[in-house]
Design an enzyme around this catalytic site. Structure first.
Site, mmCIF file in Angstrom:
data_model
loop_
_atom_site.group_PDB
_atom_site.id
_atom_site.type_symbol
_atom_site.label_atom_id
_atom_site.label_comp_id
_atom_site.label_asym_id
_atom_site.label_seq_id
_atom_site.Cartn_x
_atom_site.Cartn_y
_atom_site.Cartn_z
ATOM 1 N N GLU A 1 -20.444 -13.411 -61.208
ATOM 2 C CA GLU A 1 -19.033 -13.659 -60.908
ATOM 3 C C GLU A 1 -18.926 -14.247 -59.504
ATOM 4 O O GLU A 1 -19.358 -13.630 -58.531
ATOM 5 C CB GLU A 1 -18.244 -12.345 -60.989
ATOM 6 C CG GLU A 1 -16.768 -12.559 -60.825
ATOM 7 C CD GLU A 1 -15.949 -11.287 -61.035
ATOM 8 O OE1 GLU A 1 -16.370 -10.225 -60.558
ATOM 9 O OE2 GLU A 1 -14.886 -11.389 -61.676
ATOM 10 N N GLU B 1 -10.904 -1.713 -64.716
ATOM 11 C CA GLU B 1 -10.781 -3.131 -65.089
ATOM 12 C C GLU B 1 -11.603 -3.902 -64.071
ATOM 13 O O GLU B 1 -11.257 -3.945 -62.894
ATOM 14 C CB GLU B 1 -9.298 -3.526 -65.068
ATOM 15 C CG GLU B 1 -9.033 -4.804 -65.807
ATOM 16 C CD GLU B 1 -9.030 -6.001 -64.890
ATOM 17 O OE1 GLU B 1 -10.085 -6.670 -64.822
ATOM 18 O OE2 GLU B 1 -8.013 -6.265 -64.255
ATOM 19 N N LYS C 1 -4.205 3.106 -53.371
ATOM 20 C CA LYS C 1 -4.924 2.487 -52.245
ATOM 21 C C LYS C 1 -5.073 0.998 -52.495
ATOM 22 O O LYS C 1 -5.881 0.567 -53.306
ATOM 23 C CB LYS C 1 -6.307 3.107 -52.049
ATOM 24 C CG LYS C 1 -6.823 2.761 -50.652
ATOM 25 C CD LYS C 1 -8.330 2.737 -50.513
ATOM 26 C CE LYS C 1 -8.987 1.429 -50.833
ATOM 27 N NZ LYS C 1 -8.634 0.275 -49.993
ATOM 28 N N CYS D 1 -9.999 -12.135 -62.257
ATOM 29 C CA CYS D 1 -11.108 -11.496 -62.970
ATOM 30 C C CYS D 1 -11.424 -12.192 -64.291
ATOM 31 O O CYS D 1 -12.567 -12.274 -64.695
ATOM 32 C CB CYS D 1 -10.784 -10.030 -63.196
ATOM 33 S SG CYS D 1 -9.126 -9.782 -63.862
#
Ligand code: NDP
Length: 501
Positions: free
Chosen positions: A400, A265, A191, A299
């Site tokens: 983040e 992750e 997906k 990331c």
């Protein structure tokens, strides 16, 4: 107002027709017939309509993957046959790379210079896993059990994999999920993210052309609910997820129903540490591009920039001056270094952090705002930003952001910077810039992160494992460790009959 991308030839894949799901080797609409729009973030205009998978489509895709795993020809493929499929797919990806990277540039805004530079990695990943397909084996193990009993291990594919991806590297992330599936003999339902589903769908077509049997790679486009249905699905044996920590936690919880194997992750707030003895001519662009690459939507971006106090002021000014030279613009222009953010939602998130940084007392030495003038006004462009006067407790230093925003802070001693570097829930990556090998080693050992880059940043290779500590997740991608995530280990005991006399 916006006037970019008015004159170029779109890839043939963008033919105006709704893009379909790939289930059991066929391109099919969703059961509900619903579609959603994917947008070009450079212009804010609709790029394509895409089938929206619902629960029934997830059921169909998982059933197809299960059949292919248990009954289909794939279940009888030898390692050499799987290797051949991977090599054919690598050739096709190489052949069609210009089209694939153009699709990514249009769908998620990555500059064409960046998306096309990913050719080597994309193709190399497929060829690397092709090698591993024939190099995977169990062990014979000497045991101490009484009698003549021999023991060995078999490596077996874990089964049906649900791979759920974010939008920040649609093609590369899809390859990273498909390659170990094909190498190990698993099957999958992939997906992609709603924001950038197109290149994974085109990759699905190439899988069929490469001879991947029906049902081995299924691709379902849709929203988070489709991901949630996959994560909880009893027919799925393993989830491989890349994305935010929050969704990663949902997925881990959803996986408990049938004890799926999980690798996640997740996000990061990576420290990038510059000592006074570093080669500053390398460290300045290194520190800048550790964040500004892909407009900060990576990331492992080195967003907490720790600079030794004696050089701090000069260094951050140099990074700001470097940031001002970067070409932000139309990602189709080969000279462009920073494109737009992926979506209006992401733009809102990042500009929210720019406002919160300023409100908390940080000072933007470069950037600090959305680009609202000229040809870029309709897209989601943010100027590369370096904040000084940042403290460890500010939101811009803790959370983040996923945008082109550096939070710079001075440090004095190595012990202090290791402690502050680790003072985050995340543990994905870290950078160290120094000429002192002792400092480099101490920091590398002291930081609790999955990768440490010394005098470089974000180097990646198919053979070198990548993944997180702490809330950046668990499991590794790339390297032989990655194969283990997709394999079960079965111990077999064989008692030899007594010798006949
Ligand atoms: P998400 O974690 O929200 O989404 C990643 C994938 O998970 C998408 O395919 C998404 O679907 C799907 N998803 C969403 N909800 C669920 C659920 N409940 N169960 C299963 N799957 C689900 O990341 P975003 O793309 O929205 O980005 C948000 C933030 O995440 C970023 O700002 C950044 O901080 C972080 N992020 C981290 C990345 C990394 O590489 N570590 C990459 C991307 C983002 P859909 O998008 O279609 O709704």
């Amino acid at each position: 107002m916006g006037s970019i991308q008015t004159n170029f030839t779109p890839p043939a894949f963008l033919d105006g027709k709704a893009k379909l799901l790939l289930i059991d080797g066929k391109l099919v609409p969703s059961v509900s017939g619903k579609t959603f729009k994917t947008y070009n973030p450079s212009t804010g205009k609709v790029l394509a309509e895409v089938a929206e998978a619902g629960r029934e489509d997830i059921d169909r895709a998982v059933a197809a993957a299960r059949r292919a795993f248990e009954e289909g020809p794939w279940s009888r493929f030898k390692p050499f046959d799987r290797q051949a499929v991977l090599l054919r797919l690598a050739d096709l990806v190489e052949k069609h790379f210009d089209e694939l990277c153009l699709i990514d540039t249009l769908d998620m805004g990555g500059p064409i210079a960046r998306t096309s530079a990913a050719r080597r990695r994309g193709v190399a990943l497929l060829r690397y896993y092709a090698g591993l397909a024939t190099a995977t084996h169990g062990h014979t193990i000497d045991n101490s059990v009484d009698g003549d009993i021999f023991s060995y291990t078999l490596k077996e594919p874990v089964g049906v994999v649900a791979a759920i991806n974010p939008w920040n590297g649609p093609l590369g992330l899809a390859i990273w999920k498909i390659a170990p599936v094909l190498a190990t003999g698993c099957t999958m339902v992939l997906k992609p993210a709603e924001q950038a589903p197109l290149s994974p769908l085109r990759l699905g077509e190439l899988c069929l052309e490469a001879g991947v049997p029906a049902g081995v790679v299924n691709i379902v486009t849709g929203f988070g609910e489709a991901g949630a249905a996959l994560s909880a699905h009893p027919g799925v044996d393993k989830i491989a997820f890349t994305g935010s920590t929050e969704v990663g936690q949902h997925i881990v919880r959803a996986s408990a129903g049938n004890m799926k194997r999980v690798s996640v992750e997740l996000g990061g707030k990576s420290p990038n540490i510059v000592f006074a003895d570093a080669d500053l001519d390398q460290a300045v662009p290194g520190a800048a591009m550790a964040v500004f690459n892909n407009s900060g939507q990576i990331c492992s971006a080195g967003t907490r920039l720790f600079v030794q106090r004696s050089i701090h002021d000069e260094f951050v000014q140099r990074v700001a001056a470097f940031a001002k030279t970067l070409r932000v613009g139309d990602p189709l222009d080969p000279q462009t270094q920073l494109g737009p953010l992926v979506s209006d939602t992401q733009l809102e998130r990042v500009t929210g952090y720019l406002a919160s940084g300023k409100a908390e007392g940080a000072q933007a030495l470069s950037g600090g705002q959305r680009i609202t003038e000229g040809a870029l006004a309709d897209g989601y462009f943010v100027a590369p930003t370096i904040f000084a006067n940042v403290t460890d407790s500010m939101a811009i230093a803790r959370e983040e952001i996923f945008g082109p925003v550096i939070s710079a802070m001075p440090f004095d001693s190595i012990e202090e910077v290791i402690r502050r570097g680790n003072d985050t829930p995340y543990g994905l990556g870290a950078g160290v810039w120094t000429r002192d090998i002792g400092n480099a080693q101490r920091v590398s050992r002291g930081l609790r992160t999955g990768s440490v880059w010394v005098n470089c940043y974000q180097a990646m290779d198919p053979a070198v494992p990548f993944g997180g500590y702490k809330m950046s997740g668990y499991g590794r991608e790339s390297g032989t460790e990655h194969m283990e995530e997709y394999l079960q280990t079965k111990a077999v005991w064989v008692k030899n009959p007594p010798e006949k006399r």
